[in-house]
Scaffold this motif. Structure first.
Motif, short mmCIF file in Angstrom:
data_model
loop_
_atom_site.label_atom_id
_atom_site.label_comp_id
_atom_site.label_asym_id
_atom_site.label_seq_id
_atom_site.Cartn_x
_atom_site.Cartn_y
_atom_site.Cartn_z
N GLU A 150 -6.49 9.26 11.99
CA GLU A 150 -7.24 9.97 13.13
C GLU A 150 -6.05 10.66 13.93
OE1 GLU A 150 -9.47 7.26 15.16
OE2 GLU A 150 -10.43 6.17 13.59
N ARG A 151 -6.81 11.79 14.64
CA ARG A 151 -5.86 12.57 15.36
C ARG A 151 -5.73 11.77 16.69
NH1 ARG A 151 -4.51 18.16 15.86
NH2 ARG A 151 -4.67 18.99 18.04
N PRO A 152 -4.45 12.16 17.25
CA PRO A 152 -4.18 11.37 18.34
C PRO A 152 -4.89 12.27 19.53
CG PRO A 152 -2.27 11.61 17.20
CD PRO A 152 -3.20 12.17 16.48
N SER A 153 -5.14 11.71 20.81
CA SER A 153 -5.67 12.47 21.94
C SER A 153 -4.66 13.78 22.18
CB SER A 153 -5.68 11.52 23.03
OG SER A 153 -4.48 11.32 23.57
N ASN A 154 -5.52 14.68 22.85
CA ASN A 154 -5.00 16.10 23.07
C ASN A 154 -3.76 15.77 24.10
OD1 ASN A 154 -6.35 17.49 21.50
ND2 ASN A 154 -7.96 17.92 23.04
N SER A 155 -3.94 14.82 25.02
CA SER A 155 -3.05 14.54 26.02
C SER A 155 -1.66 14.14 25.33
CB SER A 155 -3.59 13.58 27.22
OG SER A 155 -3.65 12.37 26.50
N THR A 156 -1.73 13.01 24.35
CA THR A 156 -0.59 12.59 23.47
C THR A 156 -0.10 13.62 22.98
OG1 THR A 156 -1.92 10.46 23.28
CG2 THR A 156 0.24 10.98 22.04
N TYR A 201 -0.81 4.97 20.95
CA TYR A 201 -2.12 5.33 20.09
C TYR A 201 -2.06 4.29 19.02
CZ TYR A 201 -4.38 7.93 16.13
OH TYR A 201 -5.13 8.20 15.07
N TYR A 226 -0.15 17.14 23.56
CA TYR A 226 0.61 17.85 24.48
C TYR A 226 2.03 17.25 25.20
CZ TYR A 226 -3.69 20.63 24.48
OH TYR A 226 -4.83 21.20 24.11
#
Length: 489
Positions: free
Chosen positions: A197-203, A163, A205
């Protein structure tokens, strides 16, 4: 000896794994859960609950469950907080933060009590000086424990490397406010130039899944491999009619010891200095001048330095004594604070940003290893309440550091650090004077060794008189002999 060392390593590795997860998660809370300040609020709740827990919980839990199972159950509280981050909201993070805070004080008090008991058992068995062995054990513990900062930050860096956040150039105008004279209420220029920015949910998790697995592994390691050293004391507590209220208030009652009162300020400083480095140095020096992407690397530098010096301090204390280590740490810490007051951080001074946390790792290693060992040495008869007080006042330091982070200028925080350190170390000197005046250092251990030698010559086992949990001396020789023999196996 193998059994004693094995227990030290199991406790140390358990904490290493647990705080690899919690420490790594704590460092990214403000960025990971930034909406309405949820992440920072949860950290404040943790240390607030920890203060309450330190006052009433540790002594009762340790005496009822014993050190091993207190550590095990308390570790589960930390894992619960990691689980709460999978669906981060005020309804999941705040309750799990309270659970973690309530489990934090028993965890640390039980760890300190366990290492002290283990060290003293080894010292009696092999005719060593108890405080020297305990010092070594705390050195080994903090050496492994501090490496959790390295691994925790490394895991998050490796997971997030896929990311890529936007790296904004830091303007000259922003750099003017970096360092000691950055005042949050006047200027937050650096935050407007650096967007996170907030990383993706998959990252997220993936990261939380790794942290959860590491935390669960820590619980299993301690539950399966750690020996119980205080079974007889736990059994005696459960069988005898002891006032629960008296045990609950033992942490407060311990403040009647003037030595504990004299150590309060130094213990608060331990929390203040850790809070400043992780909350203020990283924000107003590293992030402000270099960018948030360098925070993890600076904390890795601190963790590695802290781990190495923690081990060395445990060894050096045998030869030069803790007083010399405290003096060296004080002089170094004062120099660091003054340097931070004078330094104007610039991006081209890259190595300096890592020198400061590296040197801070040395001073923190001394504060952690020697202060924990000092509590175990001074309050050997009332270890649970003493270490609960240690965690209580250190948590007060953390709360003050985090609560003031967004309100006070950095130079004010550094000035407070300097004043608290100087006064705290002077009061510590009074404690050492009291100990020197009232007793000969090491006399109790030497007398114990001499009595043991006489008993061996007479063909009998020498059992040192024990203090019961309500303060009465007991001569339960049969139970004590069985306990000592069991620990030798």
């Amino acid at each position: 000896m193998k059994s004693n060392l094995k227990n030290v390593l199991v406790v140390s590795l358990g904490f290493f794994l647990l705080f690899t997860a919690f420490g790594g998660l704590q460092n990214i809370q403000s960025s990971l859960n930034s909406d309405d300040g949820l992440g920072v609020a949860s950290l404040g709740v943790i240390y607030g609950a920890l203060i309450f827990s330190s006052l009433f919980v540790p002594s009762l839990v340790i005496k009822y469950l014993g050190c091993k199972w207190t550590i095990t159950v308390s570790m589960c509280c930390y894992v619960a907080y990691t689980f709460g981050n999978f669906y981060a909201s005020w309804y999941t993070l705040i309750p799990t933060a309270v659970i973690l805070g309530l489990g934090g004080a028993p965890l640390w008090a039980a760890k300190c009590t366990y290492l002290t008991i283990n060290g003293n058992l080894y010292a009696k068995q092999y005719k060593k000086i108890g405080k020297d062995v305990v010092n070594q054990y705390f050195g080994i513990f903090f050496c492994l424990f501090q490496f959790s900062s390295v691994l925790g930050n490394l895991i998050s860096s490796l997971v997030f490397q896929q990311y890529s956040a936007g790296d904004g150039d830091i303007s000259e105008e922003t750099l003017k406010f970096c360092g000691a004279y950055d005042c949050p209420q006047i200027s937050n220029n650096f935050s407007s130039n650096i967007t996170v920015e907030r990383p993706s949910n998959s990252t997220i998790y993936t990261l939380l899944g790794i942290y959860s697995a590491v935390g669960v592994l820590a619980v299993i390691l301690v539950a399966v491999f750690l020996d119980e050293l205080d079974q007889q004391e736990v059994k005696r507590f459960r069988e005898e009619k002891i006032s629960v209220l008296s045990v609950l208030l033992s942490t407060v009652k311990h403040l009647r010891d003037k030595r504990q009162c004299l150590l309060i300020l130094l213990t608060i400083y331990s929390g203040l200095e850790q809070g400043f480095l992780s909350g203020d140095y990283t924000k107003f020096y590293v992030t402000c001048a270099l960018g948030i992407q360098y925070v993890g690397y600076s904390m890795i530098c601190f963790g590695a330095s802290n781990a190495i010096f923690s081990f060395l301090c445990g060894k050096l204390a045998q030869y030069i004594g803790r007083i010399v280590l405290y003096i060296l740490a004080t002089l170094t810490n004062v120099a660091l604070i003054i340097a931070l007051l004078l330094w104007k951080p610039q991006p081209e001074q890259m190595p300096v940003f890592f020198v400061f946390p590296g040197m801070w790792g040395f001073v923190d290693a001394v504060w952690q290893t020697q202060t924990n060992a000092l509590y175990g040495d001074l309050f050997n008869k009332n270890k649970e309440a003493a270490f609960a007080n240690y965690r209580l006042w250190e948590s007060v330091g953390f709360v003050i550091a985090f609560a003031s982070s967004n309100y006070l200028c950095v130079y004010v925080k550094l000035s407070v650090l300097l004043v608290v350190l100087v006064i705290g170390i002077m009061l510590y000197g009074v404690v050492e004077y009291i100990e020197f005046k009232n007793s000969t250092p090491g006399l109790e251990e030497k007398e114990s060794i001499q009595m043991g030698e006489k008993s061996e010559a007479a063909g009998t086992d020498y059992v040192e008189p024990k203090m019961n949990i309500d303060g009465r001396e007991t001569t339960a020789a049969i139970e004590d002999s069985a306990f000592v023999n069991q620990t030798k196996l």
